[in-house]
Each structure stands twice: as C-alpha cells, then as structure tokens.
Motif scaffolding. Structure first.
Motif, PDB file in Angstrom:
ATOM      1  N   ASP A  36      15.737  -8.611   1.372  1.00  0.00           N
ATOM      2  CA  ASP A  36      16.615  -8.013   2.332  1.00  0.00           C
ATOM      3  C   ASP A  36      16.240  -6.614   2.639  1.00  0.00           C
ATOM      4  O   ASP A  36      16.590  -5.832   3.645  1.00  0.00           O
ATOM      5  N   ASP A  37      15.332  -5.929   1.665  1.00  0.00           N
ATOM      6  CA  ASP A  37      15.053  -4.720   1.760  1.00  0.00           C
ATOM      7  C   ASP A  37      13.612  -4.435   2.078  1.00  0.00           C
ATOM      8  O   ASP A  37      13.163  -3.239   1.874  1.00  0.00           O
ATOM      9  N   THR A  38      13.081  -5.545   2.659  1.00  0.00           N
ATOM     10  CA  THR A  38      11.604  -5.468   2.696  1.00  0.00           C
ATOM     11  C   THR A  38      11.244  -4.610   4.047  1.00  0.00           C
ATOM     12  O   THR A  38      11.794  -5.312   5.418  1.00  0.00           O
ATOM     13  N   PRO A  39      10.536  -3.626   4.182  1.00  0.00           N
ATOM     14  CA  PRO A  39      10.204  -3.310   5.498  1.00  0.00           C
ATOM     15  C   PRO A  39       9.454  -3.824   6.401  1.00  0.00           C
ATOM     16  O   PRO A  39       8.738  -4.856   5.850  1.00  0.00           O
ATOM     17  N   LYS A  40       9.534  -3.839   7.716  1.00  0.00           N
ATOM     18  CA  LYS A  40       8.929  -4.552   8.703  1.00  0.00           C
ATOM     19  C   LYS A  40       7.367  -3.987   8.689  1.00  0.00           C
ATOM     20  O   LYS A  40       6.604  -5.005   9.021  1.00  0.00           O
ATOM     21  N   LEU A  41       6.957  -2.932   8.598  1.00  0.00           N
ATOM     22  CA  LEU A  41       5.613  -2.843   8.661  1.00  0.00           C
ATOM     23  C   LEU A  41       4.510  -3.628   7.701  1.00  0.00           C
ATOM     24  O   LEU A  41       3.431  -4.039   8.033  1.00  0.00           O
ATOM     25  N   PRO A  42       4.926  -3.688   6.500  1.00  0.00           N
ATOM     26  CA  PRO A  42       4.041  -4.407   5.316  1.00  0.00           C
ATOM     27  C   PRO A  42       3.910  -6.004   5.922  1.00  0.00           C
ATOM     28  O   PRO A  42       2.881  -6.618   5.878  1.00  0.00           O
ATOM     29  N   VAL A  43       5.105  -6.276   6.515  1.00  0.00           N
ATOM     30  CA  VAL A  43       5.219  -7.846   7.155  1.00  0.00           C
ATOM     31  C   VAL A  43       4.117  -8.143   8.368  1.00  0.00           C
ATOM     32  O   VAL A  43       3.528  -8.722   8.404  1.00  0.00           O
ATOM     33  N   ILE A  44       4.118  -6.812   9.248  1.00  0.00           N
ATOM     34  CA  ILE A  44       3.164  -7.058  10.270  1.00  0.00           C
ATOM     35  C   ILE A  44       1.735  -6.857   9.907  1.00  0.00           C
ATOM     36  O   ILE A  44       0.955  -7.665  10.449  1.00  0.00           O
ATOM     37  N   HIS A  88       0.642  -7.505   7.147  1.00  0.00           N
ATOM     38  CA  HIS A  88       0.205  -8.860   6.390  1.00  0.00           C
ATOM     39  C   HIS A  88      -0.300  -9.845   7.241  1.00  0.00           C
ATOM     40  O   HIS A  88      -1.199 -10.595   6.980  1.00  0.00           O
ATOM     41  N   LEU A  89       0.408 -10.083   8.444  1.00  0.00           N
ATOM     42  CA  LEU A  89       0.001 -11.015   9.299  1.00  0.00           C
ATOM     43  C   LEU A  89      -1.212 -10.783  10.279  1.00  0.00           C
ATOM     44  O   LEU A  89      -2.050 -11.547  10.087  1.00  0.00           O
ATOM     45  N   VAL A  90      -1.350  -9.623  10.566  1.00  0.00           N
ATOM     46  CA  VAL A  90      -2.678  -9.079  11.290  1.00  0.00           C
ATOM     47  C   VAL A  90      -3.549  -9.152  10.177  1.00  0.00           C
ATOM     48  O   VAL A  90      -4.966  -9.679  10.715  1.00  0.00           O
ATOM     49  N   ALA A  91      -3.852  -8.861   8.950  1.00  0.00           N
ATOM     50  CA  ALA A  91      -4.727  -8.800   8.143  1.00  0.00           C
ATOM     51  C   ALA A  91      -5.189 -10.312   7.839  1.00  0.00           C
ATOM     52  O   ALA A  91      -6.361 -10.692   7.798  1.00  0.00           O
ATOM     53  N   HIS A  92      -4.148 -11.173   8.006  1.00  0.00           N
ATOM     54  CA  HIS A  92      -4.472 -12.717   7.632  1.00  0.00           C
ATOM     55  C   HIS A  92      -5.289 -13.155   8.967  1.00  0.00           C
ATOM     56  O   HIS A  92      -6.203 -14.029   8.587  1.00  0.00           O
TER      57      HIS A  92
END
Length: 235
Positions: A80-88, A90-94
C-alpha cells in the motif's frame, strides 16, 4: 523485441481500498486501464506500452488491450505504501537488462481516463526543456489564500505567506498535481527514484479540471463516467 527510445509505463496495483478492483472496472464499455493503454498505443511518439502489476487479472486484461506485461510485480513493490518511482525504475531497468534502449518514459496513471492527445503533446514538448514534464490543474485552492495548516495547539493558520492576501487574483499561482501524465528523461527517472521527484528539474502542463479526475472512490468513478460521456458523445 527491437530496441526503443520512448516507452509508456502504466502502474496498476491489484489492491485498492477506496474502490476495490478499480483498475479493471468497466468505463464506457471497457476496463478502466484499457483507456490508458489505448491512449498510449495511439500516439506515434510511443514505441511500446508496458504495464507493471502484481495482479493476474489486471495483467490478463492489459495484455488483451495491447500492452506488454513482462512479469508480475514482486511483492515488495506492491505494498500500500510503495512509492511509484521505484516501480517504474524497476520496470525500465528490467527492459534495459534484456538489451532495450530507453531514453524517455511516458508514465500514465490508469485512473485518469479523461486526458487528451493535446495534453501528452504538450508534455512531450516540455520534456525537451526539463528532466520531467508533468500535468497539473487549477484545483481552486492556494496555500497563500485558502489552504490552512493545523498548529500544535490545535489552531489553524494560512499555509504560506503572511495571510494578508485577501483576493485570489493577488496570490501567487499554485496548482494541484493530477497525476495523469509524467514524461521522464531516463537519467532523471533513475536519479528521482533514489532522491525524490523534486530532486530534478520539473515543468508542468496545466490541464482543465474537467480532464483531471483521478478515480479513487465510487464518487470519482461516477464523475468520470459523466464527464467521459460529455466528452465522447458518440462513444
């Protein structure tokens, strides 16, 4: 998959307390997330559309709508408290790890179905002069004029300034972020994921309030449906 320079990312977590299942609720005949996917696929500047989700149903519906879902998001990036920037990031790095070249990222919020082509065009133009171009709107509130903060003793006072501004027109202009569109330079995204959004140079495109609804509750959804019908009378 060929190398690319501009991608669209759509981050859609499965859990939603305000409106359960909101990312795949039907709006004007198709799942909510499908509106953002179709919007991105229709823009010639975007080479591919990726969805980051932890939810199998969202992944299936996103793929059916034409997006690429390269994996189900790991649990540590789906709280619930995960910020969006690390998610994006993570995807781009993948994508980069498998050999793709990503120079620009257009992040679209799946709960903002009312954006228009002109809004993305404006953000793309602004991105030539900033690390990040994002969307905002005149929300009717201003920290110099009608936003107050609670003090330790329970009283409230104006958020910013000396409180002497008595007319809205006299206050410095302030806007609310609507979250609809973010256009990142690749290096800026990496930096902001580690140091915060405001650690980079940001410019804003101002959208009208009628295109700035961010769906989080049933009331938001009903308003978005009404506005969508007005904006797409033949849909």
């Amino acid at each position: 998959m060929p190398a690319m320079t501009t991608i669209a990312t759509i981050c859609a977590r499965g859990g939603s307390k305000g409106l359960p299942g909101k990312n795949i609720l039907p709006l004007a005949g198709k799942p909510l997330i499908a509106h953002s996917i179709a919007f991105a696929l229709a823009h010639p500047a975007i080479d591919a559309v990726y969805v980051s989700t932890d939810d199998a149903d969202i992944a299936r519906i996103a793929a059916q709508a034409g997006a690429i879902v390269p994996y189900l998001r790991p649990a540590e990036l789906a709280r619930d408290d995960t910020p969006k920037l690390p998610v994006i990031e993570h995807l781009v790095a993948h994508l980069e790890a498998r050999g793709d070249t990503v120079l620009r990222i257009v992040d679209l919020q799946p709960t903002s179905p009312l954006r228009a082509r002109e809004d993305l065009d404006a953000c793309l133009a602004l991105s030539a002069h900033a690390d990040l171009a994002l969307t905002a709107y005149d929300c009717g509130f201003n920290p110099y004029f009608n936003l107050v903060e609670q003090q330790p003793d329970g009283t409230v006072r104006i958020s910013k300034g000396d409180g002497l501004t008595t007319a809205r027109q006299a206050a410095p202009r302030a806007f609310g972020l609507n979250g609809s569109i973010y256009v990142w330079r690749r290096a800026a995204l990496r930096h902001a994921a580690a140091h915060g959004l405001w650690s980079v140079a940001v410019r804003a495109h101002i959208m009208p309030a009628s295109r700035s609804v961010d769906i989080d509750t049933a009331d938001d959804f009903a308003l978005a449906e009404w506005l969508y019908a007005r904006q797409h009378p033949s849909a």
